[in-house]
Design an enzyme around this catalytic site. Structure first.
Site, PDB file in Angstrom:
ATOM      1  N   CYS A   1      -4.680  11.465  -8.601  1.00 19.28           N
ATOM      2  CA  CYS A   1      -4.671  10.967  -7.304  1.00 19.28           C
ATOM      3  C   CYS A   1      -4.021  12.186  -6.204  1.00 19.28           C
ATOM      4  O   CYS A   1      -4.530  12.175  -5.250  1.00 19.28           O
ATOM      5  CB  CYS A   1      -3.848   9.720  -7.137  1.00 19.28           C
ATOM      6  SG  CYS A   1      -4.408   8.469  -8.054  1.00 19.28           S
TER       7      CYS A   1
ATOM      8  N   ASP B   1       4.953 -18.333   5.602  1.00 24.00           N
ATOM      9  CA  ASP B   1       4.549 -17.026   5.897  1.00 24.00           C
ATOM     10  C   ASP B   1       4.309 -16.622   7.531  1.00 24.00           C
ATOM     11  O   ASP B   1       4.077 -15.623   8.093  1.00 24.00           O
ATOM     12  CB  ASP B   1       3.089 -16.799   5.272  1.00 24.00           C
ATOM     13  CG  ASP B   1       1.907 -17.747   6.037  1.00 24.00           C
ATOM     14  OD1 ASP B   1       2.351 -18.788   6.541  1.00 24.00           O
ATOM     15  OD2 ASP B   1       1.047 -17.290   6.335  1.00 24.00           O
TER      16      ASP B   1
ATOM     17  N   ASP C   1       5.657 -24.098   3.802  1.00 25.40           N
ATOM     18  CA  ASP C   1       5.086 -24.350   4.716  1.00 25.40           C
ATOM     19  C   ASP C   1       3.427 -24.618   4.417  1.00 25.40           C
ATOM     20  O   ASP C   1       3.254 -24.312   3.233  1.00 25.40           O
ATOM     21  CB  ASP C   1       5.145 -22.797   5.502  1.00 25.40           C
ATOM     22  CG  ASP C   1       4.111 -23.019   6.480  1.00 25.40           C
ATOM     23  OD1 ASP C   1       3.876 -23.689   7.627  1.00 25.40           O
ATOM     24  OD2 ASP C   1       3.241 -21.932   6.546  1.00 25.40           O
TER      25      ASP C   1
ATOM     26  N   CYS D   1      -1.110   8.378  -9.583  1.00 16.62           N
ATOM     27  CA  CYS D   1      -1.038   9.419 -10.881  1.00 16.62           C
ATOM     28  C   CYS D   1      -1.389  10.655 -10.234  1.00 16.62           C
ATOM     29  O   CYS D   1      -1.481  10.968  -9.212  1.00 16.62           O
ATOM     30  CB  CYS D   1      -2.147   9.077 -11.805  1.00 16.62           C
ATOM     31  SG  CYS D   1      -3.840   8.963 -11.104  1.00 16.62           S
TER      32      CYS D   1
END
Lengths: 58, 728
Positions: free
Chosen positions: B44, B626, B448, B41
């Protein structure tokens, strides 16, 4: 009808100016950060008098 | 806080990447690009930019909110980088160095070119339409001379505009024809050429209708479709690059004089001595020279048990150093490390995947011959009926213009943009448009184990059986260590104090003082105890003069794993488990989740072989994984999904990346993909209906430029609206 001979080129010229304007804005990177531009307008960057500090900007 | 820390640091070498390695110097100024997380925003932006500019040295700080990148310039030493990043972290925006890609990113160049072409086409379309409407509404009133003037002005606008804006199509059509096949751009280019050609003929020699507006309108609509497609791909790859940058790796090189220098990992050459602190990831394949300890290789091999490192032991890039400081000798540079073999396998997999024919191209294959033979038939038919060529040619061209696959070319990208936008909001990153098509067709899903179905790190399983005093004592020691078992104890105990004078023995355990009493926490071997009989990982707490206490650990299932497996089964998918881990834990997990088919102790090559067997049986396989060891399998599957915490290479090899590590988002991806496919099919249906109405009119010679303009824009709008239904 001879009016058209003026009006058509003028209309085209105006359209063409718009096109050139768009190309310029594209080239100068105005679409690189659309979200940021939308938010930056809300930023209150006025500092109180006397405390103002030079901002190092682009 | 401990819990959050444990999840993140375990996977983020970036927090240890040395930023000075990525600083560029230009006339006395230091430049650094950072990826900032959490900025969303105006406040920020203000906090980050003004916060950094408070530092006297900082010359400029500018945050791009769309990409989350911060360009930083300062005067003085490169070492200030770490200070500035710490400052950002203190304000609340953790930042990591980012390696900027070359300025002339081909994708950006292409995107701008398309945008320019679209602007030119839009300008030409609006202005020519102005003149055309005047001609259409002035029928019978406008003098022939005036009409001719209007046509000439239109030609003046359209011909250069079409020559410029049509290039993306002309080039692609030419490429296709050169390789002796057809794509959608062939009929598009033909229609634009013929529409312009016919109009020029009619303007300067004949006296009939012109199709300037149709030609340029066609280009405008098609460019919108093309641009959406491009934007989608650019957005996805940008996000993927961002993820990769989060893992920008650095290495600490030990110079001959003993000094230590931080360098980007890709600059390491074989023979370099590197210092590896606890918590660092091994940047390249290496051999241990000094030090003893344990490394976590789960991302590399899929096995959860730590790997012991003693001088001479071989380490693979991607392993995480758990406890001790090691000095290692690089035995390969980054491009020739274990990663490179994996990369080769990934590339081979991707090649086989690129043979997938997109739906739009398959439609074009059907569409082009039908349309072209229809036009030819029209030409021949009218020649036979009237016996003169001009009306026959005009009608044949009208068929080509009106069948030009405007709606068809818009049908697929519009749906894919809406679908991937929706998935993006749901935390799923889509890497390419055709991934959605491939995902919609799957009937088998392969998981996995480590890090995908499980959390990939051990958790204390018997916290209830251990007395709270013992847990507290163990936690006081464990909070000082990065070892996964220590992390698990610290997580179970929550925040609290630490013991005094803690020392860590690599591969052994922790030793410290609590209220003057000596406390030890570590492996059975180190403490001289008998280890337990069951297959759990374990650690023992030893307090002077007391019975030792045993702690048991297990890699736990993700909370949403069961739900995800069930959801896929309900949708008629076979669920299969492929793991590199040992048989007992794999079968245990499969039993818990109700997965009938589970394979264990597989090497990356074995995983590929299994997938290829399934594909040979005609199954459409989706792989979810992963680890680095999963990357080749991810590339070999028909479609693949990885986690945001996955190894960089796995994310690059997969089509979808699940943000926030929420496994159940895989189900969302499958649902939205199937929805997208039915929208695409509906859109094709709409295009067919449109053609069934428009084509007989064109063949019969009833199409005027006005009808062509209305029919084409109406069908395009209809298709887009249908795609938008998916956003809900």
């Amino acid at each position: 009808m001879s009016m058209l001979l003026w009006m058509i080129p003028i209309a085209l010229m105006m359209g063409f100016l718009g096109l050139v304007g768009f190309m310029w804005s594209l080239k100068s990177g105005q679409y690189d950060d659309l979200d940021g531009a939308a938010q930056r307008i809300l930023m209150d960057d006025d500092a109180p008098l006397g405390e103002a500090k030079p901002q190092a900007d682009e | 806080m401990t819990a959050i820390d444990a999840t993140h640091t375990a996977y983020m070498p970036s927090s240890h990447a040395d930023p000075t390695a990525f600083v560029r110097r230009a006339d006395g100024l230091c430049e650094l690009d950072l990826m900032v997380s959490g900025a969303s925003c105006a406040a920020c932006i203000a906090r980050i930019e003004t916060g950094l500019r408070e530092d006297e040295r900082v010359e400029n700080a500018r945050l791009n909110l769309s990409t989350g990148r911060l360009a930083l310039t300062w005067r003085g030493e490169a070492e200030a980088a770490r200070e500035l990043i710490n400052k950002l972290g203190a304000i609340g925006y953790p930042a990591t160095p980012y390696e900027p890609e070359a300025d002339s990113d081909p994708q950006m160049v292409e995107e701008k070119r398309l945008l320019r072409a679209m602007a030119v086409a839009g300008f030409a379309m609006a202005n020519v339409m102005l003149l055309s409407v005047a001609v259409w509404s002035g029928v019978g009133e406008m003098s022939a001379a005036m009409e001719s003037l209007m046509h000439r002005i239109s030609a003046l606008i359209v011909l250069p505009a079409a020559a410029y804006a049509g290039q993306p199509f002309f080039r692609s059509a030419w490429q296709a024809l050169k390789h002796r096949h057809v794509n959608m751009d062939v009929p598009i280019s033909l229609a634009v050429f013929l529409a312009c050609g016919l109009s020029v003929y009619e303007t300067f020699i004949g006296h009939g209708d012109t199709y300037y507006d149709a030609a340029v309108m066609l280009l405008f609509f098609l460019l919108i479709g093309r641009f959406l497609d491009m934007r989608l791909r650019a957005k996805a790859s940008q996000a993927a690059r961002g993820l990769a940058a989060m893992q920008a790796a650095s290495a600490n090189r030990v110079l001959p004089d003993g000094r230590i220098e931080a360098i980007p990992a890709r600059e390491v050459v074989a023979g370099d001595h590197l210092l590896l602190a606890a918590g660092d990831r091994v940047p390249v394949d290496a051999r241990v020279v000094e030090g003893e300890g344990e490394l976590d290789g789960s991302l590399v091999t899929g096995e959860t048990a730590p790997v012991a490192a003693t001088p001479g032991a071989r380490l693979f890039s991607g392993m995480l150093n758990l406890d001790a400081k090691l000095v290692v000798e690089a035995i390969a540079d980054r491009d020739n490390s274990l990663l490179s073999e994996i990369t080769r396998l990934v590339e081979a997999g991707e090649q086989s995947r690129s043979r997938y024919v997109r739906l739009a191209d398959r439609a074009a294959k059907l569409y082009v011959p039908i349309v072209h033979s229809l036009a030819a038939l029209t030409l021949v038919g009218w020649l036979l009926i009237l016996g003169e060529p001009r009306p026959a040619i005009i009608n044949a061209i009208a068929v080509l213009i009106i069948t030009c696959p405007c709606a068809l070319a818009l049908a697929v990208p519009a749906v894919q943009v809406v679908a991937s936008g929706r998935l993006y909001r749901d935390g799923v990153l889509v890497k390419s448009g055709d991934a959605l098509e491939r995902m919609a067709n799957i009937d088998t899903i392969v998981f996995d184990k480590t890090g995908t179905l499980t959390e990939g790190r051990p958790r204390l399983v018997d916290a209830g059986e251990i007395s709270s005093e013992a847990l507290d004592l163990a936690a006081r020691l464990a909070r000082t260590s990065r070892h996964p078992l220590s992390r698990a104890v610290a997580d179970a105990a929550g925040m609290g104090e630490t013991a005094d004078r803690v020392t860590e023995t690599p591969g052994g355990g922790l030793q410290g003082q609590v209220d003057g009493v000596s406390v030890r926490f570590g492996s059975a071997r180190w403490l001289g105890l008998e280890s337990g009989a069951d297959p759990h990982s374990e650690a023992w707490l030893w307090v002077d003069g007391q019975e030792p206490v045993r702690f048991r650990f297990e890699d736990q299932l993700r909370a949403e794993a069961r739900r995800t497996v069930k959801a896929f089964k309900q949708r008629g998918c076979r669920v299969i488990l492929l793991s590199g881990d040992r048989k007992i834990p794999v079968d245990h997990i499969a039993g818990q989740l109700g997965i009938e088919l589970a394979f264990s102790e597989l090497k990356p090559q074995d995983k590929i072989a299994k997938l290829q067997d399934m594909k040979a049986d005609g199954l459409k396989v989706c792989m979810v994984g992963d680890g680095i060891n999963d990357a080749p399998a991810l590339a070999a599957a028909d479609v693949s999904i990885s986690m945001a915490s996955a190894a960089e290479i796995s994310q690059a090899a997969s089509d979808f990346v699940l943000q926030g590590d929420r496994l159940d988002k895989a189900v969302t991806a499958a649902i939205v993909s199937r929805g997208a496919k039915s929208r695409v099919m509906e859109n094709f249906g709409l295009a067919v209906v449109y053609n069934m109405i428009a084509v007989p009119l064109a063949v019969g010679g009833f199409v005027t430029p006005l009808i062509a303009a209305i029919a084409m824009s109406a069908s395009s709008i209809l298709v887009t609206l249908n795609a938008l239904r998916l956003a809900r």
